[in-house]
Design a protein around this motif. Sequence first.
Motif, mmCIF file in Angstrom:
data_model
loop_
_atom_site.group_PDB
_atom_site.id
_atom_site.type_symbol
_atom_site.label_atom_id
_atom_site.label_comp_id
_atom_site.label_asym_id
_atom_site.label_seq_id
_atom_site.Cartn_x
_atom_site.Cartn_y
_atom_site.Cartn_z
ATOM 1 N N LYS A 72 0.835 -1.209 0.000
ATOM 2 C CA LYS A 72 0.000 0.000 0.000
ATOM 3 C C LYS A 72 0.861 1.248 0.000
ATOM 4 O O LYS A 72 0.600 2.197 -0.751
ATOM 5 N N LYS A 73 1.906 1.266 0.828
ATOM 6 C CA LYS A 73 2.796 2.421 0.911
ATOM 7 C C LYS A 73 3.510 2.673 -0.412
ATOM 8 O O LYS A 73 3.723 3.816 -0.806
ATOM 9 N N ALA A 74 3.878 1.608 -1.121
ATOM 10 C CA ALA A 74 4.586 1.725 -2.400
ATOM 11 C C ALA A 74 3.628 1.947 -3.571
ATOM 12 O O ALA A 74 4.062 2.017 -4.713
ATOM 13 N N ASP A 75 2.339 2.065 -3.274
ATOM 14 C CA ASP A 75 1.303 2.280 -4.292
ATOM 15 C C ASP A 75 1.313 1.171 -5.358
ATOM 16 O O ASP A 75 1.248 1.429 -6.552
ATOM 17 N N LEU A 76 1.416 -0.061 -4.888
ATOM 18 C CA LEU A 76 1.374 -1.244 -5.759
ATOM 19 C C LEU A 76 0.080 -2.017 -5.509
ATOM 20 O O LEU A 76 0.064 -3.237 -5.444
ATOM 21 N N LYS A 77 -1.004 -1.302 -5.372
ATOM 22 C CA LYS A 77 -2.271 -1.882 -4.926
ATOM 23 C C LYS A 77 -2.768 -3.033 -5.806
ATOM 24 O O LYS A 77 -3.469 -3.912 -5.330
ATOM 25 N N GLU A 78 -2.386 -3.054 -7.078
ATOM 26 C CA GLU A 78 -2.817 -4.162 -7.947
ATOM 27 C C GLU A 78 -2.266 -5.497 -7.450
ATOM 28 O O GLU A 78 -2.834 -6.553 -7.715
ATOM 29 N N GLN A 79 -1.184 -5.458 -6.703
ATOM 30 C CA GLN A 79 -0.583 -6.685 -6.157
ATOM 31 C C GLN A 79 -1.385 -7.243 -4.987
ATOM 32 O O GLN A 79 -1.267 -8.429 -4.659
ATOM 33 N N LEU A 80 -2.195 -6.421 -4.342
ATOM 34 C CA LEU A 80 -2.986 -6.876 -3.198
ATOM 35 C C LEU A 80 -3.943 -7.992 -3.575
ATOM 36 O O LEU A 80 -4.243 -8.868 -2.743
ATOM 37 N N ASP A 81 -4.441 -7.980 -4.809
ATOM 38 C CA ASP A 81 -5.372 -9.019 -5.266
ATOM 39 C C ASP A 81 -4.742 -10.414 -5.197
ATOM 40 O O ASP A 81 -5.440 -11.407 -5.074
ATOM 41 N N TYR A 82 -3.433 -10.490 -5.302
ATOM 42 C CA TYR A 82 -2.729 -11.780 -5.337
ATOM 43 C C TYR A 82 -2.114 -12.178 -3.994
ATOM 44 O O TYR A 82 -1.641 -13.300 -3.850
ATOM 45 N N LEU A 83 -2.106 -11.268 -3.034
ATOM 46 C CA LEU A 83 -1.390 -11.507 -1.789
ATOM 47 C C LEU A 83 -1.926 -12.707 -1.012
ATOM 48 O O LEU A 83 -1.172 -13.442 -0.403
ATOM 49 N N ASP A 84 -3.203 -12.941 -1.039
ATOM 50 C CA ASP A 84 -3.784 -14.033 -0.265
ATOM 51 C C ASP A 84 -3.824 -15.373 -0.993
ATOM 52 O O ASP A 84 -4.352 -16.337 -0.484
#
Length: 85
Positions: A72-84
């Motif tokens: 979130k801090k690095a503004d890579l929010k598209e990666q959050l979809d894959y984190l789980d």
Amino acid sequence: MSKWTQEQEQAITQTGTNIIVSAGAGSGKTAVLTERTIRKLLNGTNINRLLILTFTNAAAAEMKERIRKAIKKADLKEQLDYLDN
């Protein structure tokens, strides 16, 4: 002055190989692996291409939360979809 020791910096920046980070409690393993992960993401690697292992469920939860915050801090929010996954 660098935030990281020479060994930590090497673990963060080592490329072209898999690494094992092994150190005592409180030595910064989670911080090092979080930084390594974020740098890989910033260089174009998708998080679903990384395998990050820990030895306990508690450590895995802590790692995931730190990586989530760093994404979130690095503004890579598209990666959050894959984190789980």
